[in-house]
Design a protein around this motif. Structure first.
Motif, PDB file in Angstrom:
ATOM      1  N   GLU A 154      41.384  48.410  41.103  1.00 58.11           N
ATOM      2  CA  GLU A 154      40.758  49.683  41.436  1.00 58.11           C
ATOM      3  C   GLU A 154      39.268  49.426  41.588  1.00 58.11           C
ATOM      4  O   GLU A 154      38.575  49.107  40.619  1.00 58.11           O
ATOM      5  N   ARG A 204      52.199  41.502  37.858  1.00 55.82           N
ATOM      6  CA  ARG A 204      51.903  42.786  38.505  1.00 55.82           C
ATOM      7  C   ARG A 204      50.560  43.245  37.931  1.00 55.82           C
ATOM      8  O   ARG A 204      50.345  43.186  36.718  1.00 55.82           O
ATOM      9  N   PHE A 205      49.670  43.729  38.793  1.00 49.38           N
ATOM     10  CA  PHE A 205      48.363  44.153  38.323  1.00 49.38           C
ATOM     11  C   PHE A 205      47.781  45.185  39.277  1.00 49.38           C
ATOM     12  O   PHE A 205      48.176  45.279  40.441  1.00 49.38           O
ATOM     13  N   GLN A 206      46.845  45.946  38.757  1.00 50.66           N
ATOM     14  CA  GLN A 206      46.193  46.966  39.567  1.00 50.66           C
ATOM     15  C   GLN A 206      44.740  46.575  39.796  1.00 50.66           C
ATOM     16  O   GLN A 206      44.054  46.099  38.887  1.00 50.66           O
ATOM     17  N   SER A 246      44.991  49.712  44.293  1.00 50.19           N
ATOM     18  CA  SER A 246      46.178  49.056  44.834  1.00 50.19           C
ATOM     19  C   SER A 246      46.884  48.313  43.723  1.00 50.19           C
ATOM     20  O   SER A 246      46.234  47.733  42.848  1.00 50.19           O
ATOM     21  N   THR A 247      48.194  48.315  43.784  1.00 45.29           N
ATOM     22  CA  THR A 247      48.995  47.535  42.854  1.00 45.29           C
ATOM     23  C   THR A 247      49.529  46.327  43.595  1.00 45.29           C
ATOM     24  O   THR A 247      50.057  46.456  44.704  1.00 45.29           O
ATOM     25  N   GLU A 251      51.776  42.566  43.372  1.00 47.58           N
ATOM     26  CA  GLU A 251      52.732  41.699  42.687  1.00 47.58           C
ATOM     27  C   GLU A 251      52.621  40.334  43.334  1.00 47.58           C
ATOM     28  O   GLU A 251      52.717  40.218  44.561  1.00 47.58           O
ATOM     29  N   HIS A 253      45.709  46.489  33.916  1.00 42.68           N
ATOM     30  CA  HIS A 253      47.143  46.724  33.690  1.00 42.68           C
ATOM     31  C   HIS A 253      47.953  45.489  34.113  1.00 42.68           C
ATOM     32  O   HIS A 253      48.944  45.602  34.851  1.00 42.68           O
TER      33      HIS A 253
END
Length: 174
Positions: free
Chosen positions: A81, A77-79, A93-94, A96, A64
């Motif tokens: 997992e 911004r990225f996730q 965790s997200t 930035e 993402h």
């Protein structure tokens, strides 16, 4: 002494001297294996890191991935997992981060542009703040790949060994 004999003899003598010293590459200080446990900080997620001298820039699993502007600067911004190998729990965790640069990667399937951000990771007792290209590595065996720029900070890699050290960084080092 004949030139060809001298040319062959000198490297052989040097090699014998090194072998006779009892030192090996594995005995070198800071010698790590080609696979190590590492921690993504500050989330404290322990995963397998592949130490890859074939890659220049390190790479980290991310999903993402979204580029955006913040205070006139380019950000990402990225996730992330991943399964924490210590707890066997999936941690999401997200993040930035400011965009450091874009990396154009060429391969057999064509080329793609990846965002590069700085992330803190722990290997052994070292906290490293390094550049990582972001890409979905869910189909790869290892979620984090440490490239040559990062390996320069860590020391020698012994490709015959794995898991030579445990991450031992404290939260205060992050």
């Amino acid at each position: 002494m004949h030139y060809l004999l001298k040319k062959a003899l000198i490297p052989a003598v040097a090699l014998a001297a090194i072998a006779g010293s009892g030192l090996s590459h594995a005995d070198a200080p800071n010698s790590l294996g080609w696979l190590e446990e590492g921690v993504i900080m500050p989330e404290d997620v322990t995963v397998k890191f592949k130490l890859d001298s074939g890659a220049l820039t390190s790479s980290m699993h991310a999903q993402h991935i979204e580029r955006f502007e913040k205070d006139g600067e380019d950000w990402v911004r990225f996730q992330v997992e991943l399964e924490d190998i210590k707890t066997e729990q999936t941690v999401a965790s997200t993040f930035e981060r400011p965009l450091e640069r874009n990396l154009k990667v060429r391969g057999a399937g064509g080329s793609e542009e990846r965002p590069v951000v700085k992330m803190e990771v722990c290997v052994g007792e070292e906290v490293l703040n390094q550049e990582f290209s972001l890409r979905d590595r869910s189909n790869m065996h290892y979620p984090v790949l440490l490239g040559r720029r990062t390996l320069d900070e860590l020391g020698m890699v012994d490709t015959s060994r794995t898991f030579t050290t445990k991450p031992a960084c404290s939260a205060s080092q992050a």
